[in-house]
Design an enzyme around this catalytic site. Structure first.
Site, PDB file in Angstrom:
ATOM      1  N   HIS B 213     -15.696  -9.676 -15.904  1.00 27.20           N
ATOM      2  CA  HIS B 213     -17.062  -9.322 -15.524  1.00 27.20           C
ATOM      3  C   HIS B 213     -18.082  -9.595 -16.628  1.00 27.20           C
ATOM      4  O   HIS B 213     -19.280  -9.525 -16.398  1.00 27.20           O
ATOM      5  CB  HIS B 213     -17.112  -7.855 -15.064  1.00 27.20           C
ATOM      6  CG  HIS B 213     -16.573  -7.700 -13.672  1.00 27.20           C
ATOM      7  ND1 HIS B 213     -17.038  -6.772 -12.787  1.00 27.20           N
ATOM      8  CD2 HIS B 213     -15.617  -8.391 -13.010  1.00 27.20           C
ATOM      9  CE1 HIS B 213     -16.383  -6.886 -11.635  1.00 27.20           C
ATOM     10  NE2 HIS B 213     -15.508  -7.856 -11.762  1.00 27.20           N
ATOM     11  N   SER B 217     -16.877 -14.978 -12.590  1.00 22.94           N
ATOM     12  CA  SER B 217     -15.847 -15.934 -12.233  1.00 22.94           C
ATOM     13  C   SER B 217     -16.264 -17.352 -12.589  1.00 22.94           C
ATOM     14  O   SER B 217     -17.450 -17.680 -12.550  1.00 22.94           O
ATOM     15  CB  SER B 217     -15.590 -15.882 -10.724  1.00 22.94           C
ATOM     16  OG  SER B 217     -15.089 -14.633 -10.352  1.00 22.94           O
ATOM     17  N   LYS B 241     -14.136 -11.781   2.485  1.00 26.20           N
ATOM     18  CA  LYS B 241     -13.247 -12.931   2.329  1.00 26.20           C
ATOM     19  C   LYS B 241     -11.893 -12.491   1.763  1.00 26.20           C
ATOM     20  O   LYS B 241     -10.835 -12.946   2.215  1.00 26.20           O
ATOM     21  CB  LYS B 241     -13.897 -13.953   1.409  1.00 26.20           C
ATOM     22  CG  LYS B 241     -13.193 -15.296   1.404  1.00 26.20           C
ATOM     23  CD  LYS B 241     -13.931 -16.289   0.532  1.00 26.20           C
ATOM     24  CE  LYS B 241     -13.201 -17.613   0.507  1.00 26.20           C
ATOM     25  NZ  LYS B 241     -13.854 -18.581  -0.386  1.00 26.20           N
ATOM     26  N   ASP B 242     -11.925 -11.573   0.787  1.00 27.47           N
ATOM     27  CA  ASP B 242     -10.670 -11.075   0.218  1.00 27.47           C
ATOM     28  C   ASP B 242      -9.858 -10.319   1.266  1.00 27.47           C
ATOM     29  O   ASP B 242      -8.630 -10.428   1.303  1.00 27.47           O
ATOM     30  CB  ASP B 242     -10.957 -10.163  -0.984  1.00 27.47           C
ATOM     31  CG  ASP B 242     -11.253 -10.972  -2.252  1.00 27.47           C
ATOM     32  OD1 ASP B 242     -11.055 -12.199  -2.234  1.00 27.47           O
ATOM     33  OD2 ASP B 242     -11.688 -10.367  -3.253  1.00 27.47           O
ATOM     34  N   GLU B 285      16.654 -14.417 -10.797  1.00 28.25           N
ATOM     35  CA  GLU B 285      15.733 -14.445  -9.674  1.00 28.25           C
ATOM     36  C   GLU B 285      14.928 -15.741  -9.729  1.00 28.25           C
ATOM     37  O   GLU B 285      14.682 -16.286 -10.806  1.00 28.25           O
ATOM     38  CB  GLU B 285      14.781 -13.244  -9.783  1.00 28.25           C
ATOM     39  CG  GLU B 285      15.484 -11.912  -9.592  1.00 28.25           C
ATOM     40  CD  GLU B 285      15.708 -11.601  -8.136  1.00 28.25           C
ATOM     41  OE1 GLU B 285      16.715 -12.069  -7.572  1.00 28.25           O
ATOM     42  OE2 GLU B 285      14.872 -10.895  -7.551  1.00 28.25           O
TER      43      GLU B 285
HETATM   44  C1  HEM Z   1       4.972  -4.651 -11.670  1.00 24.85           C
HETATM   45  C2  HEM Z   1       5.449  -3.997 -10.697  1.00 24.85           C
HETATM   46  C3  HEM Z   1       6.918  -3.968 -10.318  1.00 24.85           C
HETATM   47  C4  HEM Z   1       7.807  -5.018 -10.189  1.00 24.85           C
HETATM   48  C5  HEM Z   1       7.523  -6.507 -10.401  1.00 24.85           C
HETATM   49  C6  HEM Z   1       9.081  -4.444  -9.798  1.00 24.85           C
HETATM   50  C7  HEM Z   1      10.252  -5.172  -9.550  1.00 24.85           C
HETATM   51  C8  HEM Z   1      11.447  -4.639  -9.096  1.00 24.85           C
HETATM   52  C9  HEM Z   1      12.599  -5.399  -8.704  1.00 24.85           C
HETATM   53  C10 HEM Z   1      12.721  -6.930  -8.741  1.00 24.85           C
HETATM   54  C11 HEM Z   1      13.554  -4.521  -8.290  1.00 24.85           C
HETATM   55  C12 HEM Z   1      14.946  -4.858  -7.732  1.00 24.85           C
HETATM   56  C13 HEM Z   1      14.881  -4.840  -6.225  1.00 24.85           C
HETATM   57  C14 HEM Z   1      16.238  -5.045  -5.605  1.00 24.85           C
HETATM   58  O1  HEM Z   1      16.714  -6.182  -5.607  1.00 24.85           O
HETATM   59  O2  HEM Z   1      16.792  -4.077  -5.120  1.00 24.85           O
HETATM   60  C15 HEM Z   1      13.037  -3.198  -8.456  1.00 24.85           C
HETATM   61  C16 HEM Z   1      13.747  -2.024  -8.174  1.00 24.85           C
HETATM   62  C17 HEM Z   1      13.257  -0.748  -8.370  1.00 24.85           C
HETATM   63  N1  HEM Z   1      11.987  -0.403  -8.789  1.00 24.85           N
HETATM   64 FE1  HEM Z   1      10.467  -1.718  -9.221  1.00 24.85          FE
HETATM   65  N2  HEM Z   1       8.954  -3.078  -9.703  1.00 24.85           N
HETATM   66  C18 HEM Z   1       7.648  -2.738 -10.023  1.00 24.85           C
HETATM   67  C19 HEM Z   1       7.114  -1.477 -10.064  1.00 24.85           C
HETATM   68  C20 HEM Z   1       7.851  -0.290  -9.944  1.00 24.85           C
HETATM   69  C21 HEM Z   1       7.340   1.039 -10.188  1.00 24.85           C
HETATM   70  C22 HEM Z   1       5.912   1.358 -10.623  1.00 24.85           C
HETATM   71  C23 HEM Z   1       8.380   1.916  -9.979  1.00 24.85           C
HETATM   72  C24 HEM Z   1       8.428   3.429 -10.108  1.00 24.85           C
HETATM   73  C25 HEM Z   1       7.405   4.180 -10.263  1.00 24.85           C
HETATM   74  C26 HEM Z   1       9.535   1.159  -9.571  1.00 24.85           C
HETATM   75  C27 HEM Z   1      10.781   1.696  -9.237  1.00 24.85           C
HETATM   76  C28 HEM Z   1      11.892   0.973  -8.850  1.00 24.85           C
HETATM   77  C29 HEM Z   1      13.163   1.540  -8.464  1.00 24.85           C
HETATM   78  C30 HEM Z   1      13.516   3.043  -8.403  1.00 24.85           C
HETATM   79  C31 HEM Z   1      14.020   0.463  -8.172  1.00 24.85           C
HETATM   80  C32 HEM Z   1      15.521   0.556  -7.753  1.00 24.85           C
HETATM   81  C33 HEM Z   1      15.724   0.579  -6.263  1.00 24.85           C
HETATM   82  C34 HEM Z   1      15.970  -0.813  -5.713  1.00 24.85           C
HETATM   83  O3  HEM Z   1      16.661  -1.578  -6.325  1.00 24.85           O
HETATM   84  O4  HEM Z   1      15.455  -1.091  -4.635  1.00 24.85           O
HETATM   85  N3  HEM Z   1       9.185  -0.192  -9.575  1.00 24.85           N
HETATM   86  N4  HEM Z   1      11.752  -3.279  -8.938  1.00 24.85           N
END
Ligand code: HEM
Ligand code: FES
Lengths: 176, 419
Positions: B213, B217, B241-242, B285
């Site tokens: 900002h 942009s 638009k968004d 991945e």
């Molecule tokens: C930048 C944001 C985030 C990204 C890129 C991300 C990415 C991921 C990925 C790739 C997995 C594995 C999924 C699978 O194959 O099962 C995962 C699992 C998990 N994430 Fe995140 N996550 C994010 C934010 C969060 C936040 C903020 C929390 C908690 C407050 C969280 C909690 C969990 C938990 C508990 C799992 C395990 C359950 C599962 O595997 O489905 N994630 N996350």
């Protein structure tokens, strides 16, 4: 010491002294915050394993768990021992004689962890690929190990590690 | 640029003491935005919304997830089978990570094409690279949480990258693991950090937007905004638009979540982690594949790791490698072609990262890796010197040089034009 027309120096000294004290304090508290990541006392306490090698038949290989990782115990055949002993040191990326690696030539004890990025190499089962040198083959990025567990080809920089172990009786080894 | 007309007395009372309404009005309503933005400019707000989706679904998953090696896999299976709508929330989170990377990669390539990293937006760009790094760390640790075979061996291989550091490498790896292999302490700290880092990302996103900002942009012409005649207010024009872009995005995401939820995952991650057996073919991945290909292309362990990190580090210094004063590729005949070649190179690296490291794939990975760095380190500085850019339009309001000739500027804009 400093008189009136040198005020700034005295103030500078206070600044430097307090910043140094704060930095020292921060360093002292930073270490516990980092060191807590290192293995805890109970993790360290689990770090020896005992194993009876007499159960391993000639030509067979067994994986033993030590510190959460596999240790390969291979009862080598005569041919495998000869092959390992015959290797020219100059052909080896990480030169080491077979005698250094296996004090008791029939029983080879290795950490079953590829020295590249930590995968478990194949070669423990009869049906596994064993690589071009008949030892182990790591499928992750293609490292070939010979019958002494020495790296021969591929990205791994060093030989398979020999874990610390000793014979606590004729046939029982204590790893760790 | 006046303050908002606040009619509600309660709102006025609050705003006088806590000027949030003035702030929001200023930054999200009247905020003057170039009037010629195309759809590639939708991906910034999409990334922000995806981050919110990830945080909401993540917090919910954490209510049912157990970070322990003996229970993690089962707790995820329980989320899938027993928890009400658990399957939906997990599939949104797992696929959401992939979509987050798709959106952010498009956002980055948009920046590369239109030269959005150039002065005065260098810090804005660098904050973006920081966000990318944090996202990678977050996604990597998230993928470890379900504690399947790919979780475990991905964690093993990636943490082992640090063992390449001379002298202290092994100690660092032990420190990361909290033991002698990837194990329960590792899983616990990864969960803690996986929960934390998205909120750190939110913080950096705020900085990213403050930096945005400051100068507003960039735009498809890559020229500076000259005055009010070149801009329109953010609301309602770009909010609408968004929102339209968002509904298209959510439709595609819903289609994947409902009909192809495992298409971007790896079946081996439905096998519980086994520290004794490595799967025959481990792949990260998809969003890490180009970097993985670069890692494997270099035959030396330490150099491979360095090359992989350098592939991202080079983005930090990009504003100083590309010295061409012209931002948009539309006016840079050679760069325009090289942009597409570079994009192709990245797609090729993605493909090669998924292939086994043998035979022709190794040769191709090496060529593509060399080209990746050649593009940044040799080509861009050279182009800044040898390329003759096409002449730039005088302003966004008058997109054709000299004004009046060729395509006339839209009437309302011309009417508003100042002398
Ligand atoms: C930048 C944001 C985030 C990204 C890129 C991300 C990415 C991921 C990925 C790739 C997995 C594995 C999924 C699978 O194959 O099962 C995962 C699992 C998990 N994430 Fe995140 N996550 C994010 C934010 C969060 C936040 C903020 C929390 C908690 C407050 C969280 C909690 C969990 C938990 C508990 C799992 C395990 C359950 C599962 O595997 O489905 N994630 N996350
Ligand atoms: S981990 Fe074995 S070759 Fe890379």
């Amino acid at each position: 010491m400093a008189d009136n027309n040198d005020q700034s120096t005295r103030r500078d000294f206070i600044h430097v002294a307090s910043v140094s004290a704060a930095a020292l304090g921060a360093a002292c508290i930073a270490w516990p915050l980092i060191d807590q990541l290192n293995p805890a006392a109970d993790t360290l306490a689990l770090s020896t394993t005992e194993f009876d090698v007499s159960g391993v038949q000639e030509g067979m290989s067994v994986s033993v768990v030590w510190r959460g990782k596999p240790v390969f115990v291979r009862h080598r055949t005569k041919a495998e021992i000869d092959e390992a002993a015959a290797a020219e040191l100059s052909d080896l990326p990480d030169p080491q004689t077979d005698a250094d690696r296996a004090p008791r030539p029939e029983i080879l004890v290795l950490l079953g962890v590829c020295t590249h990025l930590g995968c478990v190499p194949l070669g423990q089962k009869a049906t596994d690929p064993k690589g071009e040198w008949g030892g182990w083959f790591c499928p992750c990025h293609g490292s070939h190990y010979d019958t002494s567990g020495r790296i021969r080809k591929g990205p791994a920089p060093t030989n398979l590690v020999i874990p610390p172990y000793k014979y606590i009786s004729d046939n029982i080894i204590k790893i760790g | 640029m006046s303050g908002p007309k606040l009619t509600n007395p309660v709102v006025r009372w609050i705003d006088h003491r806590l000027p949030v309404f003035t702030f929001l009005h200023h930054e999200m309503h009247e905020y003057p935005t170039p009037k010629n933005l195309n759809y590639w400019w939708n991906f910034g707000s999409l990334a922000g919304i995806t981050l919110v989706i990830m945080i909401v679904t993540g917090i919910i998953l954490s209510m049912h997830y157990t970070a322990h090696v003996d229970h993690a896999f089962q707790s995820v299976e329980r989320i899938m089978r027993d928890v009400n709508y658990g399957w939906l929330i997990r599939y949104i989170h797992a696929n959401g990570a992939s979509f987050f990377f798709i959106v952010v990669y498009i956002h980055i390539f948009r920046g590369l094409y239109y030269g959005s990293y150039k002065a005065p937006r260098e810090l804005l760009w660098m904050l973006g690279v920081v966000i990318l790094l944090l996202m990678m760390a977050t996604a990597f640790m998230g993928y470890v949480l379900p504690w399947g075979q790919m979780s475990f061996w991905g964690a093993t291989v990636i943490t082992n990258l640090f063992s390449a550091i001379p002298l202290v490498g092994e100690s660092i790896v032990t420190l990361l693991w909290g033991g002698f292999s990837v194990d329960n302490p590792t899983l616990n700290r990864f969960f803690s950090l996986h929960y934390l880092l998205p909120f750190v990302i939110v913080g950096v996103v705020v900085l990213h937007i403050i930096a945005l900002h400051r100068f507003g942009s960039n735009n498809p012409l890559g020229i500076d905004v000259r005055g009010e005649q070149d801009t329109i207010s953010f609301h309602p024009y770009y909010t609408v638009k968004d929102m339209f872009g968002l509904s298209v995005f959510l439709t595609i995401m819903a289609a994947v979540v409902f009909f192809l939820p495992n298409s971007m995952g790896h079946p081996d991650n439905y096998i519980p982690a086994n520290p004794m057996v490595t799967p025959a073919h481990i792949v990260p991945e998809w969003y890490f594949l180009p970097f993985y290909a670069i890692l494997r292309a270099v035959p030396d362990k330490l150099l491979g790791v360095l090359a992989m990190f350098a592939a991202i580090a080079v983005l930090f210094v990009l504003p100083w490698l590309d010295r061409s004063p012209v931002r948009s590729a539309s006016f840079r005949p050679i760069y325009k072609i090289m942009f597409w070649v570079f994009l192709l190179d990245c797609v090729a690296l993605t493909y090669l990262g998924a292939m086994p490291a043998e035979g022709i794939y190794v040769v191709l990975s090496r060529l593509c890796t060399v080209y990746y760095f050649f593009h940044f380190i040799v080509l861009l500085p050279a182009l800044s010197i040898i390329e003759t850019p096409r002449s730039l339009p005088r302003s966004i309001g008058k997109p054709v040089l000299g004004g009046g000739n060729g395509i006339p500027a839209p009437a309302p804009a011309a009417a508003r034009e100042k002398p």
